[in-house]
Design an enzyme around this catalytic site. Structure first.
Site, mmCIF file in Angstrom:
data_model
loop_
_atom_site.group_PDB
_atom_site.id
_atom_site.type_symbol
_atom_site.label_atom_id
_atom_site.label_comp_id
_atom_site.label_asym_id
_atom_site.label_seq_id
_atom_site.Cartn_x
_atom_site.Cartn_y
_atom_site.Cartn_z
ATOM 1 C CB SER A 14 33.047 30.420 2.465
ATOM 2 O OG SER A 14 32.242 31.478 1.873
ATOM 3 C CB SER A 16 30.644 34.191 -0.018
ATOM 4 O OG SER A 16 29.708 33.448 0.618
ATOM 5 C CB THR A 59 28.918 32.126 7.156
ATOM 6 O OG1 THR A 59 28.337 30.744 6.969
ATOM 7 C CG2 THR A 59 30.464 31.899 7.082
ATOM 8 C CE LYS A 63 24.639 32.605 8.484
ATOM 9 N NZ LYS A 63 23.970 32.134 7.478
ATOM 10 C CG ASP A 99 21.290 33.005 5.334
ATOM 11 O OD1 ASP A 99 21.878 33.038 4.539
ATOM 12 O OD2 ASP A 99 21.574 33.134 6.672
ATOM 13 N N GLY A 120 17.635 21.110 13.770
ATOM 14 C CA GLY A 120 18.655 22.207 13.993
ATOM 15 C C GLY A 120 17.851 23.333 14.402
ATOM 16 C CB ALA A 121 17.379 25.070 17.309
ATOM 17 N N GLY A 123 21.180 29.687 13.867
ATOM 18 C CA GLY A 123 20.485 31.123 13.256
ATOM 19 C C GLY A 123 20.018 30.756 11.869
ATOM 20 C CE1 TYR A 206 27.699 27.164 1.305
ATOM 21 C CE2 TYR A 206 29.373 26.484 -0.099
ATOM 22 C CZ TYR A 206 28.999 27.560 0.803
ATOM 23 O OH TYR A 206 29.840 28.263 1.194
HETATM 24 P P1 NDP Z 1 24.542 27.643 14.212
HETATM 25 O O1 NDP Z 1 26.031 27.373 14.888
HETATM 26 O O2 NDP Z 1 23.879 28.803 14.633
HETATM 27 O O3 NDP Z 1 23.637 26.444 14.654
HETATM 28 C C1 NDP Z 1 24.142 25.096 14.463
HETATM 29 C C2 NDP Z 1 23.032 24.062 14.692
HETATM 30 O O4 NDP Z 1 23.565 22.601 14.451
HETATM 31 C C3 NDP Z 1 22.614 23.806 16.121
HETATM 32 O O5 NDP Z 1 21.326 23.770 16.195
HETATM 33 C C4 NDP Z 1 23.283 22.503 16.668
HETATM 34 O O6 NDP Z 1 22.906 22.083 17.610
HETATM 35 C C5 NDP Z 1 23.210 21.738 15.327
HETATM 36 N N1 NDP Z 1 24.567 20.962 15.330
HETATM 37 C C6 NDP Z 1 25.759 21.305 15.224
HETATM 38 N N2 NDP Z 1 26.521 19.845 14.954
HETATM 39 C C7 NDP Z 1 25.700 19.113 15.050
HETATM 40 C C8 NDP Z 1 25.667 17.606 15.038
HETATM 41 N N3 NDP Z 1 26.797 16.926 14.893
HETATM 42 N N4 NDP Z 1 24.516 16.865 15.341
HETATM 43 C C9 NDP Z 1 23.409 17.303 15.375
HETATM 44 N N5 NDP Z 1 23.207 18.810 15.596
HETATM 45 C C10 NDP Z 1 24.377 19.573 15.219
HETATM 46 O O7 NDP Z 1 24.740 27.537 12.416
HETATM 47 P P2 NDP Z 1 24.056 28.075 11.589
HETATM 48 O O8 NDP Z 1 22.219 28.184 11.810
HETATM 49 O O9 NDP Z 1 24.648 29.761 11.101
HETATM 50 O O10 NDP Z 1 24.439 27.353 10.193
HETATM 51 C C11 NDP Z 1 24.007 25.951 10.220
HETATM 52 C C12 NDP Z 1 24.197 25.285 8.578
HETATM 53 O O11 NDP Z 1 23.801 26.010 7.599
HETATM 54 C C13 NDP Z 1 25.926 25.345 8.458
HETATM 55 O O12 NDP Z 1 26.254 24.336 8.011
HETATM 56 C C14 NDP Z 1 25.950 26.532 7.377
HETATM 57 O O13 NDP Z 1 27.329 26.254 6.374
HETATM 58 C C15 NDP Z 1 24.793 26.252 6.532
HETATM 59 N N6 NDP Z 1 24.389 27.480 5.718
HETATM 60 C C16 NDP Z 1 24.112 27.478 4.611
HETATM 61 C C17 NDP Z 1 23.694 28.516 3.771
HETATM 62 C C18 NDP Z 1 23.469 28.548 2.346
HETATM 63 O O14 NDP Z 1 23.442 29.725 1.824
HETATM 64 N N7 NDP Z 1 23.726 27.391 1.800
HETATM 65 C C19 NDP Z 1 23.362 29.800 4.738
HETATM 66 C C20 NDP Z 1 23.593 29.607 5.930
HETATM 67 C C21 NDP Z 1 24.160 28.738 6.621
HETATM 68 P P3 NDP Z 1 22.871 22.404 19.285
HETATM 69 O O15 NDP Z 1 21.953 23.424 19.417
HETATM 70 O O16 NDP Z 1 22.707 21.369 20.005
HETATM 71 O O17 NDP Z 1 24.348 22.871 19.361
#
Ligand code: NDP
Length: 261
Positions: A14, A16, A59, A63, A99, A120-121, A123, A206
């Site tokens: 991070s 941040s 993060t 979330k 976000d 993806g699904a 937060g 990022y």
């Molecule tokens: P969550 O843990 O809430 O969700 C993760 C998601 O990714 C789920 O849908 C999960 O699927 C899926 N997933 C994880 N690993 C894999 C894989 N190997 N193949 C396919 N799908 C996968 O995470 P967040 O939503 O909080 O964050 C997601 C990303 O967003 C992170 O990489 C984070 O760093 C980035 N981010 C960036 C921000 C920015 O400011 N640039 C701000 C916020 C987040 P399943 O449901 O099947 O487990």
């Protein structure tokens, strides 16, 4: 001195702390922003209060946990149950989501976006889906597993098995695939098919050339990473830490110095 931190797991990547500490320095404030590796999401409230933090960002993967520790949340967070910024005011915890507005600001230059596919699904996907909906943008969501479909009742939701690609203005990787590994967010053949029918690719991760971004380059699809989203969500969070009393432009200028280093 005001104290802030970002909580997550992993958290080493991070930036941040660098963004917020630069804003503190450039705006002449008395504060410090650290990072906390949180192993157990259930301990978030206890640690936040014990450390006497004024505010924090949350993060991956907490979330959605953080929503339930908030005494009050803004309207958007209340609708989606996802918070990324918390603030302590008179012993109460206030939760916000920066976000979604941060992301929308980061695509302001792209012009007319009508149809978006979110990979993806988690937060982040949820925040983005609702932000797009508020802009009347047509959205589809495709995730590895079906278990999170219940969080997306108002949207077209697919898993890899029942998904058939369409034409899109933008495809967004909102999964954490590529964050700490070299995985694609979905089977590569399916991703190629999608990228061939999309105008713009966006990875919310990022500071890393993820497999998703590399493939977009290879297929000549214009793309960007999550740096601007990070910047704008941080600008909005920082101003919230200070009761929205600061100049957003000045915060942005300070934080951009870190990204331009
Ligand atoms: P969550 O843990 O809430 O969700 C993760 C998601 O990714 C789920 O849908 C999960 O699927 C899926 N997933 C994880 N690993 C894999 C894989 N190997 N193949 C396919 N799908 C996968 O995470 P967040 O939503 O909080 O964050 C997601 C990303 O967003 C992170 O990489 C984070 O760093 C980035 N981010 C960036 C921000 C920015 O400011 N640039 C701000 C916020 C987040 P399943 O449901 O099947 O487990």
């Amino acid at each position: 001195m005001d104290k802030f931190a970002v909580f997550g797991n992993p958290i080493q990547h991070s930036i941040s702390p660098r963004l917020h500490n630069m804003a503190i320095k450039e705006l002449g404030l008395d504060g410090f922003y650290g990072r906390i590796l949180l192993q157990d999401g259930e301990k978030l409230k206890e640690i936040f209060l014990n450390l006497k933090l004024n505010g924090a960002n949350i993060t991956v993967p907490y979330k959605q946990n953080v929503f339930k520790i908030c005494d009050f949340t803004d309207e958007f967070s209340k609708n989606i149950g996802v918070v990324n910024t918390i603030i302590k005011k008179r012993d109460k915890i206030y939760g916000y989501n920066t976000d979604a507005p941060g992301f929308l600001k980061s695509i302001g230059h792209l012009g007319n976006i009508k149809k978006v596919l979110i990979l993806g699904a988690g937060g982040t996907a949820k925040a983005l889906a609702h932000a797009f909906k508020s802009q009347n943008i047509d959205i589809q969501i495709v995730n590895r597993s079906i278990s999170k479909a219940k969080n997306f009742n108002e949207f077209e939701f697919y898993n890899w098995q029942n998904f058939k690609p369409n034409n899109y203005d933008m495809v967004i990787n909102s999964t954490s695939a590529g964050l700490n590994d070299n995985e694609f967010p979905m089977p590569k053949e399916m991703l190629i098919e999608i990228l061939k029918h999309t105008k713009f690719a966006y990875d919310v991760i990022y500071n890393r050339k993820t497999p998703f971004l590399n493939l977009s380059h290879e297929l000549n699809v214009p793309c960007k990473d999550g740096k601007d989203m990070l910047l704008f969500q941080a600008v909005l969070a920082f101003n919230l830490f200070y009761n929205n009393s600061l100049d957003e432009k000045k915060i942005e200028e300070a934080m951009r110095k870190v990204l331009d280093m």
